[in-house]
Motif scaffolding. Sequence first.
Motif, short mmCIF file in Angstrom:
data_model
loop_
_atom_site.label_atom_id
_atom_site.label_comp_id
_atom_site.label_asym_id
_atom_site.label_seq_id
_atom_site.Cartn_x
_atom_site.Cartn_y
_atom_site.Cartn_z
N GLY A 147 0.81 -1.37 0.16
CA GLY A 147 0.11 -0.11 -0.01
C GLY A 147 0.97 1.10 -0.08
N MET A 148 0.43 2.40 -0.59
CA MET A 148 0.98 3.67 -0.48
C MET A 148 -0.12 4.67 -0.29
SD MET A 148 2.92 3.48 -4.17
CE MET A 148 1.59 3.01 -5.10
N ARG A 149 0.43 5.47 0.98
CA ARG A 149 -0.61 6.62 1.46
C ARG A 149 0.28 7.98 1.74
NH1 ARG A 149 -5.99 5.04 2.96
NH2 ARG A 149 -6.35 3.24 1.80
N THR A 150 -0.57 9.08 1.27
CA THR A 150 0.40 10.33 1.84
C THR A 150 -0.10 10.45 3.31
OG1 THR A 150 0.13 11.03 -0.36
CG2 THR A 150 0.42 12.78 1.35
N THR A 151 0.91 11.00 4.04
CA THR A 151 0.91 11.22 5.30
C THR A 151 0.47 12.54 5.66
OG1 THR A 151 3.09 11.88 5.80
CG2 THR A 151 2.72 9.41 5.78
N VAL A 152 0.23 12.89 6.96
CA VAL A 152 -0.20 14.12 7.38
C VAL A 152 1.00 15.29 7.08
CG1 VAL A 152 -0.84 15.66 9.17
CG2 VAL A 152 -2.05 13.52 8.95
N GLY A 153 2.23 14.86 7.25
CA GLY A 153 3.33 15.43 7.07
C GLY A 153 3.76 15.92 5.71
N GLY A 154 3.04 15.12 4.77
CA GLY A 154 3.29 15.23 3.21
C GLY A 154 4.16 14.55 2.73
N ALA A 155 4.61 13.37 3.50
CA ALA A 155 5.58 12.36 2.89
C ALA A 155 4.56 11.04 2.42
CB ALA A 155 6.37 11.68 3.80
N LEU A 156 5.22 10.36 1.27
CA LEU A 156 4.48 9.40 0.80
C LEU A 156 4.76 8.16 1.59
CD1 LEU A 156 2.24 8.05 -1.34
CD2 LEU A 156 4.40 7.92 -2.68
N ALA A 157 4.04 7.11 2.46
CA ALA A 157 4.66 6.09 3.20
C ALA A 157 4.10 4.97 1.88
CB ALA A 157 3.55 6.09 4.40
N PHE A 158 5.43 4.45 1.88
CA PHE A 158 5.37 2.87 1.32
C PHE A 158 5.14 1.93 2.20
CE2 PHE A 158 7.15 5.53 -1.95
CZ PHE A 158 6.99 5.21 -3.04
N PHE A 159 4.05 1.07 2.43
CA PHE A 159 3.79 -0.13 3.31
C PHE A 159 4.16 -1.13 2.75
CE2 PHE A 159 1.13 3.32 4.92
CZ PHE A 159 1.42 3.41 6.40
N MET A 160 4.99 -2.09 3.27
CA MET A 160 5.51 -3.46 2.99
C MET A 160 4.90 -4.34 3.96
SD MET A 160 8.85 -1.90 1.41
CE MET A 160 8.86 -0.32 2.31
N ARG A 161 5.13 -5.59 3.86
CA ARG A 161 4.93 -6.77 4.46
C ARG A 161 5.83 -6.60 5.75
NH1 ARG A 161 2.56 -8.72 7.51
NH2 ARG A 161 1.42 -10.70 7.48
#
Length: 249
Positions: free
Chosen positions: A78-92
Motif C-alpha cells: 500500500g501507498m498513502r500520503t501522510t499528514v506531514g506530506g511524505a508518501l508512506a510505502f507500506f510493505m509486509r
Amino acid sequence: MYGVDGVNKAFMFDGTTFTQLIPPGTTTEPRHIAAHSNHLFLSYDQGQYLHSGIGEPTAWDVATEGAGAGGTGDDIVGMRTTVGGALAFFMRNKVSMLYGSSKADWTSNDLRKQQDQAGAIEHSIQDLGDMFYLDDRGITTLQQTQAFGNFDSATIDKQVKRFVQDRKNRLVGTGVSREKGQYLLFFNQGTATEVLSLTLSSNAIDGYGRAVFPFVLSSISTTEDETGNERVFEGSEDSFVYEMNIGIT
C-alpha cells in the motif's frame, strides 16, 4: 477516477472515456495506486514503483516526460500520503517514507526506512487522521509504530487481539466511517463476510462491534454524496454492490 486491480493495466475514467495507462517497459500489472504531490504512483511486484510526470497521469517516459522509478526492497502492500506530506510505502515487513515535494527534489536518499520488521497486511491501511493498519502483532498506527517500534506495545487492539489474530489471514479489506470514527475490518468466512467495527479515540479503542454479511466482499469504499452525507459501499463476489448503515430495504 484512477484504478488498478493487479491483473490488468492501470486505467483512468473521466465519466465518458476509459483509458489504459501503460508505462513503457512494464511487463507485469500494478497492484496499488496513489496520487501524491501531483504525481500518479503505481506499485509492482518485487517492490518496484513508477510515478508519472508532474500533473500528467498519462506521461510515463523517464527520459522525456518527467516520470520516475524506484525500488523498496520488499513487496509493496500500500501507498498513502501522510499528514506531514511524505508518501508512506507500506510493505509486509517494513515501512519507508518518500520525502520531498516533487520529482524536482526527490533523490534516491529521500526514500528512508521508517521501521524495520514492522509492516502491514495488504488492504488493511486506512487514514483516520493517523494511518491505521493491521500487522502480524495486531492493529497499530504509524504514530504508535514510530514510538514503540517492533513490539506489542505498538498495538492498540488489546480488547480484540485474539479475535483479530485468529482472522488476520482471512482479511479481504478494510474501510472507515469518518462520521462515526470507526475502522472497519472485513474477514472472509467462506460464503459470508464477518465485520469488526472499532470506534477509535486518540489512538485507542472506545468500543467495538461484530456483524456478519451473507455474501463475500471483494472491495470497500467510503465516499460522500452530493449533499455531503457519508456513504459506505461494498462490492461483492456475487456482482452486487451493497451499502452499509442504511438498514434493510
